[in-house]
Design a protein around this motif. Structure first.
Motif: not given
Ligand code: ATP
Ligand code: FE2
Length: 330
Positions: A109-131, A133-139
């Motif tokens: 799950c943390v890997s999803h957040v990190e690749i998202g930040k790398l790809d988009t340039g987001a620095i400190d996002p509230v992340t909605l990770y929905v798949s 097997g997972n549904s989480q709001i991460i910050a």
């Protein structure tokens, strides 16, 4: 430093190669599409054992680097299906031992957040990770990614896929439901946000009851999306207000849904926040995110010993120290 990462927490096998600066040198994946029914953990494991060697060859060819130029192996240690995780861990250990290089197990799950930040340039996002097997709001907060809200039962993708299956639609259900929803009108379905968490099993059962009672499939699909996505957006909005952050990021396979994107974009605009979505190939499960997480981890922590590469089926997002994500020294 060049890292080869192997992903296989569920039904998709993924391998990626990423360098020290986050350049993705190659990535390849293969999803298991069940002929009928859901994903069986043993079949997912067999799928990984068949595809991992092939995908390693493919990314090595595509990247133009040689196997002996890889410095580190990383693998998805959890959360996920036990047999699938163990197959990935076994393959990763074998590769690390044969190349005589270090190995690091990472959180999916943390890997999803990190690749998202790398790809988009987001620095400190509230992340909605929905798949599926997972549904989480991460910050990020005090050294870790905290889970501000999550599903109390099934994941949103699983809710959509299972509903589609029960109605005789093919797998995966998400894109088919999205298409049918375009022609639907709203009917009342149960909305469930409890505290900062959400729940989809009651919604799923009500949608099935509606289908069996002969309601229009288009109306149910539209209402299923509106109801489920509204609960996700509500908790994202409350997380944004609570944390005072000004960035929102959407990731996971369900991020492909244009209605969910639209709802989040409207909410982000109302809060003067920036909205980010990684490339679709990096939204779903992939090997590059595991490789990048391996690189980040290796900058702050030593590698695992082989004895310490056990899998963790219920590996929580907030168990992982993420010193690289520190904001304003907090
Ligand atoms: P994880 O291991 O992170 O739970 P996963 O195995 O479910 O991931 P993903 O590729 O991240 O794999 O997500 C697949 C899910 O995304 C499926 O449930 C699928 O129905 C859903 N999905 C794909 N496209 C859409 C769409 N357009 N609308 C809604 N859901 C979608
Ligand atoms: Fe995932």
């Amino acid at each position: 430093m060049i890292c080869l990462g192997i992903e296989g927490t569920a039904e998709k096998t993924g391998v990626g190669i990423v360098d020290n600066e986050g350049k993705i040198l190659a990535m390849a994946g293969n999803p298991l599409i069940p002929e009928k029914g859901g994903i069986h953990p043993r079949e997912a494991a067999e799928h990984h054992s068949y595809w991992i060697p092939k995908l390693i060859k493919e990314v090595i060819n595509d990247s133009g680097i040689k196997l002996n130029e890889i410095d580190l192996i990383s693998f998805s240690r959890g959360p996920g299906l036990g047999p699938a995780l163990r197959t990935v861990a076994t393959a990763s250990r074998a590769l690390a031992l044969s190349l005589n290089i270090p190995i690091i197990g990472v959180n999916h799950c943390v890997s999803h957040v990190e690749i998202g930040k790398l790809d988009t340039g987001a620095i400190d996002p509230v992340t909605l990770y929905v798949s599926g097997g997972n549904s989480q709001i991460i910050a990020y907060e005090s050294g870790k990614y905290r889970i501000f809200g999550e599903t109390l039962d099934i994941a949103i993708g699983n809710c959509l896929d299972h509903f589609a299956r029960e109605c005789g639609l093919s797998h995966p259900g998400g894109p088919i439901i999205e298409k049918l929803a375009r022609k639907g009108n709203y009917i009342d379905l149960p909305y469930s946000v409890k505290g900062m968490d959400f729940s989809f099993s009651g919604l799923f059962s009500a949608a099935i009851r509606g289908f069996k009672a002969g309601l229009s499939i288009e109306d149910i699909c539209f209402s299923l999306q509106e109801t489920a996505f509204s609960s996700l957006v509500e908790v994202c909005e409350r997380t944004l207000s609570h944390t005072n952050k000004t960035e929102i990021m959407l990731c996971g396979g369900v991020a492909a849904n244009s209605r969910l994107r639209e709802m989040l974009a409207i909410m982000a605009q109302e809060h003067y926040s920036e909205f980010f979505i990684p490339k679709i190939s990096l939204c779903g499960d992939n090997g590059a995110m595991i490789a990048w997480m391996g690189i980040l981890t290796s900058k702050y922590f030593s590698a695992d010993t082989i004895e310490n590469t056990n899998v963790i089926q219920k590996y929580r997002t907030d168990e992982v120290e993420v010193p690289w994500a520190k904001i304003n020294n907090k």
